[in-house]
Structure formats: C-alpha cells, structure tokens
Design a protein around this motif. Sequence first.
Motif, mmCIF file in Angstrom:
data_model
loop_
_atom_site.group_PDB
_atom_site.id
_atom_site.type_symbol
_atom_site.label_atom_id
_atom_site.label_comp_id
_atom_site.label_asym_id
_atom_site.label_seq_id
_atom_site.Cartn_x
_atom_site.Cartn_y
_atom_site.Cartn_z
ATOM 1 N N LEU A 56 -1.596 2.962 -7.781
ATOM 2 C CA LEU A 56 -1.704 1.659 -6.909
ATOM 3 C C LEU A 56 -3.305 1.618 -6.744
ATOM 4 O O LEU A 56 -3.513 0.669 -6.084
ATOM 5 C CB LEU A 56 -1.429 2.130 -5.219
ATOM 6 C CG LEU A 56 0.051 2.666 -5.392
ATOM 7 C CD1 LEU A 56 0.331 2.937 -3.870
ATOM 8 C CD2 LEU A 56 1.108 1.483 -5.686
ATOM 9 N N THR A 57 -3.973 2.218 -7.584
ATOM 10 C CA THR A 57 -5.647 1.475 -7.725
ATOM 11 C C THR A 57 -5.797 1.376 -9.085
ATOM 12 O O THR A 57 -5.452 2.158 -10.160
ATOM 13 C CB THR A 57 -6.483 2.831 -7.284
ATOM 14 O OG1 THR A 57 -7.897 2.235 -7.351
ATOM 15 C CG2 THR A 57 -6.328 4.223 -7.588
ATOM 16 N N GLY A 58 -6.840 0.567 -9.364
ATOM 17 C CA GLY A 58 -7.340 0.238 -10.843
ATOM 18 C C GLY A 58 -8.490 1.298 -11.021
ATOM 19 O O GLY A 58 -8.559 1.366 -12.520
ATOM 20 N N GLU A 59 -8.809 1.890 -10.247
ATOM 21 C CA GLU A 59 -10.066 2.701 -10.675
ATOM 22 C C GLU A 59 -9.542 4.124 -10.885
ATOM 23 O O GLU A 59 -9.923 5.252 -10.034
ATOM 24 C CB GLU A 59 -11.040 2.741 -9.464
ATOM 25 C CG GLU A 59 -11.671 1.401 -9.086
ATOM 26 C CD GLU A 59 -12.436 0.609 -10.226
ATOM 27 O OE1 GLU A 59 -13.116 1.364 -10.939
ATOM 28 O OE2 GLU A 59 -12.066 -0.349 -10.560
ATOM 29 N N GLU A 104 -9.434 6.611 -5.735
ATOM 30 C CA GLU A 104 -10.347 6.306 -6.952
ATOM 31 C C GLU A 104 -10.576 7.624 -7.485
ATOM 32 O O GLU A 104 -11.242 8.521 -6.924
ATOM 33 C CB GLU A 104 -11.455 5.372 -6.411
ATOM 34 C CG GLU A 104 -10.924 3.869 -5.890
ATOM 35 C CD GLU A 104 -11.975 3.076 -5.601
ATOM 36 O OE1 GLU A 104 -13.152 3.346 -5.725
ATOM 37 O OE2 GLU A 104 -11.480 1.786 -5.305
ATOM 38 N N ARG A 144 -2.546 6.735 -4.706
ATOM 39 C CA ARG A 144 -2.835 5.823 -3.618
ATOM 40 C C ARG A 144 -3.931 5.053 -3.711
ATOM 41 O O ARG A 144 -4.949 5.455 -4.589
ATOM 42 C CB ARG A 144 -2.651 6.209 -2.363
ATOM 43 C CG ARG A 144 -1.476 7.016 -1.799
ATOM 44 C CD ARG A 144 -1.287 7.706 -0.725
ATOM 45 N NE ARG A 144 -0.127 8.577 -0.568
ATOM 46 C CZ ARG A 144 0.983 8.380 -0.100
ATOM 47 N NH1 ARG A 144 1.037 7.074 0.834
ATOM 48 N NH2 ARG A 144 1.976 9.207 0.029
ATOM 49 N N VAL A 145 -3.887 3.852 -3.080
ATOM 50 C CA VAL A 145 -5.196 2.898 -3.130
ATOM 51 C C VAL A 145 -6.376 3.482 -3.133
ATOM 52 O O VAL A 145 -7.363 3.286 -3.789
ATOM 53 C CB VAL A 145 -5.012 1.770 -2.120
ATOM 54 C CG1 VAL A 145 -6.158 0.787 -2.113
ATOM 55 C CG2 VAL A 145 -3.595 0.855 -2.486
ATOM 56 N N GLU A 146 -6.619 4.544 -2.214
ATOM 57 C CA GLU A 146 -7.845 4.971 -1.576
ATOM 58 C C GLU A 146 -8.271 6.002 -2.619
ATOM 59 O O GLU A 146 -9.495 6.669 -2.718
ATOM 60 C CB GLU A 146 -7.803 5.637 -0.282
ATOM 61 C CG GLU A 146 -6.762 6.509 -0.091
ATOM 62 C CD GLU A 146 -5.247 5.724 0.314
ATOM 63 O OE1 GLU A 146 -5.017 4.891 -0.207
ATOM 64 O OE2 GLU A 146 -4.558 6.244 1.246
ATOM 65 N N PRO A 149 -10.221 10.398 -2.923
ATOM 66 C CA PRO A 149 -10.721 10.195 -4.251
ATOM 67 C C PRO A 149 -11.261 11.301 -4.734
ATOM 68 O O PRO A 149 -11.541 12.472 -4.493
ATOM 69 C CB PRO A 149 -12.085 9.390 -3.613
ATOM 70 C CG PRO A 149 -12.190 9.020 -2.341
ATOM 71 C CD PRO A 149 -10.945 10.043 -1.748
ATOM 72 N N GLU A 155 0.922 -1.136 -0.027
ATOM 73 C CA GLU A 155 0.293 -0.159 0.025
ATOM 74 C C GLU A 155 1.067 1.247 -0.067
ATOM 75 O O GLU A 155 0.230 2.322 -0.311
ATOM 76 C CB GLU A 155 -0.819 -0.054 1.241
ATOM 77 C CG GLU A 155 -2.052 -0.913 1.211
ATOM 78 C CD GLU A 155 -2.730 -1.137 2.380
ATOM 79 O OE1 GLU A 155 -2.999 0.282 2.785
ATOM 80 O OE2 GLU A 155 -3.398 -2.035 2.953
ATOM 81 N N SER A 165 -4.207 11.240 -2.406
ATOM 82 C CA SER A 165 -4.479 10.143 -1.301
ATOM 83 C C SER A 165 -6.127 10.335 -1.144
ATOM 84 O O SER A 165 -6.604 9.606 -0.060
ATOM 85 C CB SER A 165 -3.753 10.660 -0.253
ATOM 86 O OG SER A 165 -4.341 12.134 0.296
#
Lengths: 248, 373
Positions: free
Chosen positions: B304-307, B276, B272-274, B244, B5, B242
Amino acid sequence: MSTLEIRDLQVAVEDKQILRGVNLTVKAGETHAIMGPNGSGKSTLAYAVAGHPKYTITGGQVLLDGVDILELSVDERARAGLFLAMQYPVEVPGVSVSNFLRSAVTAARGEAPKLREFAKDLKAGMDALSIDASFAQRNLNEGFSGGEKKRHEILQMELLKPKIAVLDETDSGLDVDALRVVSEGVNRFRASGETGVLLITHYTRILRYVKPDFVHVFAGGRIVEEGGPELADKLEAEGYEAYTKASA
Amino acid sequence: MGLNEKPLSTLHEKASYELADFAVPTGREEEWRFTPLSRLKGLHDGTAAASGAVNVTVDAAPEVTVETVGRDDQRLGKAYVPADRVSAQAYTAFEKATVLTVPREAVASRPTTITLTGSGDGVAYGHILVKLEAMAEAVVVLDHRGSAVYADNVEFVVGDGATLKVVSLQDWADDAVHVSHHHAQLGKDATFRSFVVTLGGDLVRLSPSVSYTAPGGDADLTGLYFVDAGQHLEHRLLVDHSQPNCRSNVVYKGALQGEDAHAVWIGDVIIRVEAEGTDTYELNRNLLLTDGARADSVPNLEILTGEVAGAGHASASGRLDDEHIFYLQARGIPFDEARRLVIRGFFGQLIEKIEVEELRDRVMSKVEAGLAG
C-alpha cells in the motif's frame, strides 16, 4: 583391454526416429572423433548409450566388454566403466561438489575412499585443471560458468577412471585457454593407453589439441563416412554441406 | 481508516477474544477452504471438550523465569487477539498458561525447551507466552510429541533490541490433530527467528504471524515439512508491516509423498501505507515425490506504499527433477542414493539454520527415515 561396440543402434525420441543404425567400435587406447552438423544425432548417440530416459532404443546393441549395457540402469552402466561428459551439466541445488564427488567415487570403487587420500586426489585433479579450491564447497554446477562446468566434467572423468569416456561437445562454448586446459585433461586421461575416448564435436578446433586416431562423419542419424585424422582436415576445408545434402 | 488504507486482504478478518464472534466454519470460507473440517475432531464447532490430554514441561535456562498461571493473568492476550474460530476456542478454553520471561539485558546461556506431550485420546487447549524484555536474548524450543487433539495460542513478545530464536517442532504421533497460532510482536530493533518443523500428525494447521510496534524489527520465518500419505499439514503465514524500516523473510520448503499427502501453504505479507522502507521476501517450495500427493501454495503480497526497499515472493511446486537424478546416476550413484542426495540438498541449507544442534540431527534423521520408509 576394454572395448565398446555399438551395433546397428536405432534410437527414437518420442515418436521420431533419430538414430538409424549406428555401427562403431572403440577400443582402449583409441580416440575416435564423431563430427557432424547440428541435428545429425550426435548427442542422441551419447545420451542413448548413457541411458537417459528420454531416449527409446528401437533396435541394436551396445556392448561394453561383451555385456549389453542397454540392459543396465544408468548407474550400472557408469559403474561398468562408461562415462559421459555432458554438454550441459545440470545444476543440482544443495549438493556440494565434494559430497557429490565422494559419492560418485565410492560408487565407482565399491567402497568409500580414505578421506585423506581422496582429499589429495581431489586437490591434485583440481590443480591440474586450474579449478579453484573453493569449488569443492560450492553446489554442483550452480553458478558455474560454461568453462567451469566443462572443467568439472573432466575432473570427474579423471577421478572416476572409466574404461570408455564419451565427451559430448566438451569443446563448445570454451575460449582458447579453457579449451587447452580441458584438452590437456583429456590427454592425461588417455595417456595410460587403457581407456577409449569417443569425442563428439561440431568443430575441428579441439582436434588440434586432442589428436584422434579415427574420424567418423555423422549425418541423418548414422555414420556416413569414416577415415583417419585427415578426414577432419577435409571437413575443416569443405564443411558439412556435402553430407547434409546427401542425407536430406 | 478509509477503505484505501485498509489492506484488502484483512477486510474479512476479525479479531476477538469471544468465541461467539466467530461463526462455526463451513469450509467455504477463504481461511478454511483447504482444511478438512471433519478431521478437526470438533475443535472448530465447540464439541471438543477439554480433558487435559497435553502435559507441558519446561527445561529452562537459569536466566529464564518460568511460571504456570491462571486465565486471569493480566499479561496474557496482550500481544495477540484470536483471529479465527479455533484460536478463540483455545483462548476461551485453556485453564493454565505457561509464561517464560527473560529479564532486561539477560542472555540465556542455553536453549529453553517446552515439551508438550499428548497422552493419547482427548482434547486440550493451551496458551504460552514468551516475553523477552529489552535487549534480552534467548533460544526457545517448542517440542510437540505424542498423541492429542490440541489447539493453542503462543505469544512471542520481543522487546526493544531483544533477540528471540524459536524452534517449533511438530513431531506428533500419526493420529494427532493440532491447530495453533504463533504470534510474534516485535519492538524497536527487535530480532525474531522462527524455525518451524512439521513432520507428524494427522492434521496440523499452524498459523505463524508477525507484527511490529516500532521501526527496525527484523523477522526470519523458516519452515520445513515432510508430508506422508494421508497427512494434512497446513502453514498459514502472515507478516503485517505497519512500521517503517522493518524487514521480513519467509522461506518454507516441504516434501510430500504418498496417497493423499496434502500440504497447504498460505503466505500473506501486508505492507501498509506507513511502512515505508520495508524489505520483505517470501518463498515456498514443494517437492512432490510421488503421485497422489498435493500441494496448495498461495503467496499474497499486498503493498500500500510506493516506498519499499524490497518486496517479492515466489512459489514453486514440482517433482524431483529427472535431469538431476540422471546426472548423479550417470556418475554411478544408485537411484535411491541419488534421490536421497537431491532431497537432502533441497532441505539441507534450511536444516543448517536450526539453532540447536541436537534438533538439527533429529530433524535430519526423521527426514531420512521418512524417505527410507
């Protein structure tokens, strides 16, 4: 009256000899067509005369009203009255058409045109070539279609009023409507009888709209046959095969 | 936070107010490898003692509160924690900070200009905080001039729904050294527009960064630099998504001419993952006008996110295009003017984005003068 005289012109690109002794004289009021197969050196002739840095002159002269323009820089040749309508006009980001045209007209005339007069000339020129008014604000050739680029080349020719215009495959890639508009522009330009036109083309199609006085067949880096408009008809019927074989 | 992450590009990074937490750089570190440390005049190794060589004046819009505060002011350092040795040095050593506050829903009626004037030989450390409360709007100009060895941190805190437009002009004298961090922290639906122009100085290293505390933040970072013989002008961008549904757009363009003219551009974007629904793009272009000039351009995009809504980067460094020049010359335009038109075209659309008209003209005439010289 102006004369462009090409004498025994020899041109190389890198180490490859392309033009092998071209002789041609274009006088004001005359329209010459240079026809030939791909790779025969037609475009090399156009760019070498205009002074593109890629082409090395290895022999001969190009005289415009007696002055050897091969001694001049690219911009000096243009200001001396030579114009090259390019086959592939380059896109120049961030330079607007109107800014570019004003700079070019200023250079050609030696002084800035009056703003109102220039705007009027520009509008008339654009209307005649069916160019939308929004063009003036767009970046030079950026996102222009093939036909728009060619019409823009002709617009420049009409505004700059050169003594001799060389049109390098201006007809290529045009549909019939665009070809007609462009041809009308060329005919307006030569109607004064004070300018010479050297029309370089692969196809006879444009010659139905812009009637040449002389036709020259180009093959293997030189002129291999010359004649009147009837020579174009012969090429239309027979193609270039006879010439490509002969020069090979 | 597990390894998968934590963005790889930040693993080596530190954040601390303490100088001792950062080793003296040797030049082998990734973040220092392009910078000629010997020309930093000691900013990086603790040998540059402050002598107060930079004078700060503020010409503020009436809606903007201006304060000069001491080190102990609780508002300082809240948005940004120093991320490298020089930044920590500046944070440790500054004596007075300038704080601009634009109150809630206030709309500044004219640009506020902070002029930082170097007075000659000497070292200075500074700190600036620009704070826009919710729904406030302001244009702020940082105008750096004169000669100095100067390191500082600038915090832009853009509140919920607020809009801050910043122009930072590095118009230093030839011998100036300037190392600076500009950090923008964007609240919910906040808008940040940064325009950086770096023209003068022997060595300028400017690190603009952006972080988001809530969704809806929108950042445009635009930069223009003109590097002359011997100059080292370095810009290091970091946008850290960081949250959305935030947006960022980075466009930096530079022209270089002369022996040992050196531009460095680093563009890091982390999604980052969050984060989106992020929409981001970064672009760097360099125009090398002569031999002997060098541009290093390193875009990094770590997703780090697919969205994502959109993510891209581009970098290109090249010479003036011979075909452009030929085309203009073939229409009778002399070489020098053709070159000027093409370079003006290269920068033109960027310069039009500068918020303040006088600055637009000043930047354009500086660029033109640079070309003529």
